[in-house]
Design a protein around this motif. Sequence first.
Motif, PDB file in Angstrom:
ATOM      1  N   ASP A  57      -1.930  -6.323  -8.979  1.00 31.55           N
ATOM      2  CA  ASP A  57      -3.002  -5.580  -9.471  1.00 31.55           C
ATOM      3  C   ASP A  57      -2.391  -3.968  -9.223  1.00 31.55           C
ATOM      4  N   ALA A  58      -2.911  -2.941  -9.828  1.00 30.03           N
ATOM      5  CA  ALA A  58      -2.443  -1.641  -9.782  1.00 30.03           C
ATOM      6  C   ALA A  58      -2.674  -0.911  -8.583  1.00 30.03           C
ATOM      7  N   LYS A  59      -3.970  -0.967  -8.183  1.00 36.11           N
ATOM      8  CA  LYS A  59      -4.268  -0.303  -6.931  1.00 36.11           C
ATOM      9  C   LYS A  59      -3.658  -0.838  -5.615  1.00 36.11           C
ATOM     10  N   TYR A  60      -3.853  -2.080  -5.053  1.00 35.93           N
ATOM     11  CA  TYR A  60      -3.452  -2.595  -4.127  1.00 35.93           C
ATOM     12  C   TYR A  60      -1.988  -3.397  -3.898  1.00 35.93           C
ATOM     13  N   ASN A  61      -1.574  -3.593  -5.203  1.00 35.07           N
ATOM     14  CA  ASN A  61      -0.318  -4.189  -5.452  1.00 35.07           C
ATOM     15  C   ASN A  61      -0.223  -5.611  -4.953  1.00 35.07           C
ATOM     16  N   SER A  62      -1.449  -6.405  -4.988  1.00 34.79           N
ATOM     17  CA  SER A  62      -1.687  -7.761  -4.465  1.00 34.79           C
ATOM     18  C   SER A  62      -1.724  -8.466  -5.683  1.00 34.79           C
ATOM     19  N   ARG A  63      -1.089  -9.864  -5.531  1.00 32.77           N
ATOM     20  CA  ARG A  63      -1.294 -10.781  -6.663  1.00 32.77           C
ATOM     21  C   ARG A  63      -2.552 -11.564  -6.525  1.00 32.77           C
ATOM     22  N   LEU A  64      -3.079 -11.655  -5.342  1.00 33.57           N
ATOM     23  CA  LEU A  64      -4.470 -12.435  -5.066  1.00 33.57           C
ATOM     24  C   LEU A  64      -5.660 -11.227  -5.637  1.00 33.57           C
ATOM     25  N   VAL A  65      -5.622 -10.199  -5.343  1.00 39.62           N
ATOM     26  CA  VAL A  65      -6.629  -9.363  -5.981  1.00 39.62           C
ATOM     27  C   VAL A  65      -6.374  -9.375  -7.585  1.00 39.62           C
ATOM     28  N   ALA A  66      -5.112  -9.650  -8.071  1.00 42.21           N
ATOM     29  CA  ALA A  66      -5.079  -9.537  -9.635  1.00 42.21           C
ATOM     30  C   ALA A  66      -5.763 -10.696 -10.201  1.00 42.21           C
TER      31      ALA A  66
END
Length: 156
Positions: free
Chosen positions: A14-23
């Motif tokens: 994702d854009a804000k946290y750069n985390s695949r899990l959040v995406a």
Amino acid sequence: MRRRKAERRIVEPDAKYNSRLVAKFINAVMLEGKKTVAEHIVYGALDVIETKTHENNGLKVFNKAIENVRPRLEVKARRVGGATYQVPTEVSSARGNALAMRWIRDFSRKKKGKAMMNKLADELLSAYKGEGAAVKKRDDTHKMADSNKAFSHLRW
């Protein structure tokens, strides 16, 4: 096996946290293809968590919450002869994450009276603390697997 396995798609971070899990979690929360709404809900929930816990990183709380809800074992129905047995099986990390995210999302949606952002923040916070409906669901799943341990020899 008759068909080929579907290949796993790699989700972009994702854009804000750069985390695949959040995406992946944003995709799980999304309804009817409205991704910006889902992003607003998830990022808003993580911001609410940051203000409530005085933690400067909501991502840490999110990761710990998912870790606390992720099941290690589950039962799968297996038909042997005329009977159906609940056979305990280990859960892969990808499936465990998917189940954890689904449970958190579903229990957040069931709550009444608040905005989804706040309901999601509450559920993530309670999962972070090791309590709440999603953690209870994980415990129930583990209990079910434990009580059917006798049928583990039927694993395939």
